[in-house]
Design an enzyme around this catalytic site. Sequence first.
Site, PDB file in Angstrom:
ATOM      1  N   LYS A 236       0.827  -1.215   0.000  1.00  0.00           N
ATOM      2  CA  LYS A 236       0.000   0.000   0.000  1.00  0.00           C
ATOM      3  C   LYS A 236       0.861   1.265   0.000  1.00  0.00           C
ATOM      4  CE  LYS A 236      -3.251   2.991   0.524  1.00  0.00           C
ATOM      5  NZ  LYS A 236      -4.155   3.374  -0.552  1.00  0.00           N
ATOM      6  N   CYS A 290      -3.797  10.661   0.171  1.00  0.00           N
ATOM      7  CA  CYS A 290      -2.929   9.470   0.082  1.00  0.00           C
ATOM      8  C   CYS A 290      -1.506   9.803  -0.333  1.00  0.00           C
ATOM      9  CB  CYS A 290      -3.490   8.522  -0.982  1.00  0.00           C
ATOM     10  SG  CYS A 290      -5.115   7.958  -0.683  1.00  0.00           S
TER      11      CYS A 290
HETATM   12  N1  SAJ Z   1      -1.177  14.401  -9.879  1.00  0.00           N
HETATM   13  C1  SAJ Z   1      -0.225  14.994 -10.692  1.00  0.00           C
HETATM   14  N2  SAJ Z   1       0.233  14.306 -11.781  1.00  0.00           N
HETATM   15  C2  SAJ Z   1      -0.220  13.047 -12.094  1.00  0.00           C
HETATM   16  C3  SAJ Z   1      -1.195  12.457 -11.239  1.00  0.00           C
HETATM   17  C4  SAJ Z   1      -1.659  13.150 -10.141  1.00  0.00           C
HETATM   18  O1  SAJ Z   1       0.208  16.128 -10.456  1.00  0.00           O
HETATM   19  O2  SAJ Z   1       0.215  12.475 -13.095  1.00  0.00           O
HETATM   20  C5  SAJ Z   1      -1.636  15.115  -8.687  1.00  0.00           C
HETATM   21  C6  SAJ Z   1      -3.128  15.399  -8.689  1.00  0.00           C
HETATM   22  O3  SAJ Z   1      -3.396  16.646  -9.257  1.00  0.00           O
HETATM   23  C7  SAJ Z   1      -3.457  15.372  -7.188  1.00  0.00           C
HETATM   24  C8  SAJ Z   1      -2.475  14.363  -6.614  1.00  0.00           C
HETATM   25  O4  SAJ Z   1      -1.419  14.258  -7.578  1.00  0.00           O
HETATM   26  O5  SAJ Z   1      -3.214  16.628  -6.611  1.00  0.00           O
HETATM   27  C9  SAJ Z   1      -3.063  12.977  -6.359  1.00  0.00           C
HETATM   28  O6  SAJ Z   1      -3.727  12.594  -7.526  1.00  0.00           O
HETATM   29  P1  SAJ Z   1      -4.183  11.023  -7.739  1.00  0.00           P
HETATM   30  O7  SAJ Z   1      -4.664  10.920  -9.155  1.00  0.00           O
HETATM   31  O8  SAJ Z   1      -3.116  10.130  -7.297  1.00  0.00           O
HETATM   32  O9  SAJ Z   1      -5.485  10.913  -6.831  1.00  0.00           O
HETATM   33  P2  SAJ Z   1      -5.612  10.361  -5.346  1.00  0.00           P
HETATM   34  O10 SAJ Z   1      -4.790  11.124  -4.376  1.00  0.00           O
HETATM   35  O11 SAJ Z   1      -7.060  10.252  -5.064  1.00  0.00           O
HETATM   36  O12 SAJ Z   1      -4.945   8.941  -5.453  1.00  0.00           O
HETATM   37  C10 SAJ Z   1      -5.725   7.811  -5.285  1.00  0.00           C
HETATM   38  C11 SAJ Z   1      -4.780   6.799  -4.735  1.00  0.00           C
HETATM   39  N3  SAJ Z   1      -5.590   5.689  -4.348  1.00  0.00           N
HETATM   40  C12 SAJ Z   1      -5.391   5.164  -3.126  1.00  0.00           C
HETATM   41  O13 SAJ Z   1      -4.545   5.536  -2.368  1.00  0.00           O
HETATM   42  C13 SAJ Z   1      -6.313   4.091  -2.738  1.00  0.00           C
HETATM   43  C14 SAJ Z   1      -3.764   6.382  -5.769  1.00  0.00           C
HETATM   44  O14 SAJ Z   1      -3.060   5.235  -5.292  1.00  0.00           O
HETATM   45  C15 SAJ Z   1      -4.404   6.024  -7.085  1.00  0.00           C
HETATM   46  O15 SAJ Z   1      -3.378   5.796  -8.056  1.00  0.00           O
HETATM   47  C16 SAJ Z   1      -5.283   7.175  -7.560  1.00  0.00           C
HETATM   48  O16 SAJ Z   1      -6.270   7.408  -6.543  1.00  0.00           O
HETATM   49  C17 SAJ Z   1      -5.996   6.786  -8.824  1.00  0.00           C
HETATM   50  O17 SAJ Z   1      -5.758   7.473  -9.825  1.00  0.00           O
HETATM   51  O18 SAJ Z   1      -6.740   5.807  -8.799  1.00  0.00           O
END
Ligand code: SAJ
Length: 488
Positions: A236, A290
């Site tokens: 995780k 996360c």
């Molecule tokens: N972000 C970037 N660039 C990227 C991807 C994300 O700058 O390429 C930023 C987003 O804007 C945000 C942050 O990172 O501010 C997190 O984005 P995220 O897409 O990872 O969304 P989260 O935080 O909801 O991540 C969750 C996580 N799921 C769990 O912990 C259970 C992550 O592991 C998953 O990969 C993500 O959801 C998902 O996309 O499913």
Amino acid sequence: MPDQAELLFSETSLSGLDLLRQKIAQRNARLAVIGLGYVGLAVACEFAHLGFNVLGVELRPERVAKINLGSLPFGENEPGLAELLAEVVFRQNLHATVDYAALAGCDIILIAVETPVDEYKCPQYQALRSAISNLGPHLKPGALVIVESTTAPGTLQHIVLPLLQKASGLELNRDFFLGNCPERVMPGRLLANLRQVSRVVGGITPETAETMAALYRQVVSADLDLTDCLTAELVKTTENAYRDVQIAFANEVALICEQTGGDVWKVRSLVNKSPHRQMHLPGAGVGGHCIPKDPWLLAHSLVLSDNSGAREEISPLKIIPAARQVNDDMPSHMIDLLEDACAEAGISIQDACILVMGFAYLEDSDDPRNSPSQALVDRLHDLGAETIIHDPYISPYHQDLFEYAQNCDAAVIMVRHRPYLELDLGRLKSALRRPILIDGRNAYDPGLFISSLSEPDPPDWIFRSLGRAKSSRQDGLLPPNLPPPDKP
Ligand code: SAJ
């Protein structure tokens, strides 16, 4: 050769788990969820919907009251959750309380409380410790405790287990069973992820993991990967640290492109055509519940340092903290771009009012947890600038964007909300006191803002785009000061 006591012991524990598996199959196991937040409420509703009798234990009385009325205390944008909660409360399959004593009759207790890190990036387990200490005295012999919260590797073994045995006076695998099944939900997709995303099922013993899988198989249609508790914690925290490092890499390439005259978005699309590449998206920062946290939990993994059982943390890491620093610095980089644009407009950022477009941590979400926009606002205020926040999904920031803009000297896009992609940019420019726009999420084609070199008139926008040099072009022509690339 085990003696009679050990045989009895193993038979007893197996009969304890066999009994639980039987109750799970008949869906008459009494379930409890401690912590009715994003994770806990969704999982409580899901099992209640299947017919299990679920008790939710929650600290906040106002949240308990709302849930018992069948109304969501948060997550209005969660597809299906409001209807599901109303249904299971109406059918009396879910009841919420603040009273831990109500746990006394429960067979399976899921713990889904927050496990944040503090300003020093150290895990903060107050909520977890409190949940366990309050559960202990009411833990029913034969019960199974499952931690869904994300914990630093080693926490189940070195913190949760001893605390639970002490608080309950019961003995592991004789009187109770323990495992962890870290959540993999995502705001906006709580129920979908819960049902469709694979889960790692960590049991203190293989039999415990099997019993946990029998429970989760009732709601999860994806793989259930059975393992031990430590592996579940490592998976995780690693999967989110991995994503954080990937994002940091993309952000660092964006900074390189700005300085070299490149366009990171073109670079990224071409890099990703190379086999086995998946360069992530550069952005104005990394927020959420996360990704900013879990790398630090991994970095604070616990080890047994000597035969006294004393605990130490692993030796300091290099890549994971460095990636966190890169991502945490992105709001400051947006200020660098702002300062440069303000200077071109002949104003200092200290005297400016900045329109911050987007406060949620993720596009088309209303969740502001650990929002990079908050870091941006704080740093702008430190500089003496004023800010006005807009976010179409978050009250009280959701009012008319153009009215807000009338009091602002510049705008910065922090979140790629869909309404921003469809914005009347001419109207925005007229509303702003100065036509300064900083794009932190590749929301706009720079070609909309940069006049071609054949039309020497200065562009009326002062536009900066993360990952692109001031004069980078969309038409493939190189900025005048760089030789054409060698032919591949
Ligand atoms: N972000 C970037 N660039 C990227 C991807 C994300 O700058 O390429 C930023 C987003 O804007 C945000 C942050 O990172 O501010 C997190 O984005 P995220 O897409 O990872 O969304 P989260 O935080 O909801 O991540 C969750 C996580 N799921 C769990 O912990 C259970 C992550 O592991 C998953 O990969 C993500 O959801 C998902 O996309 O499913």
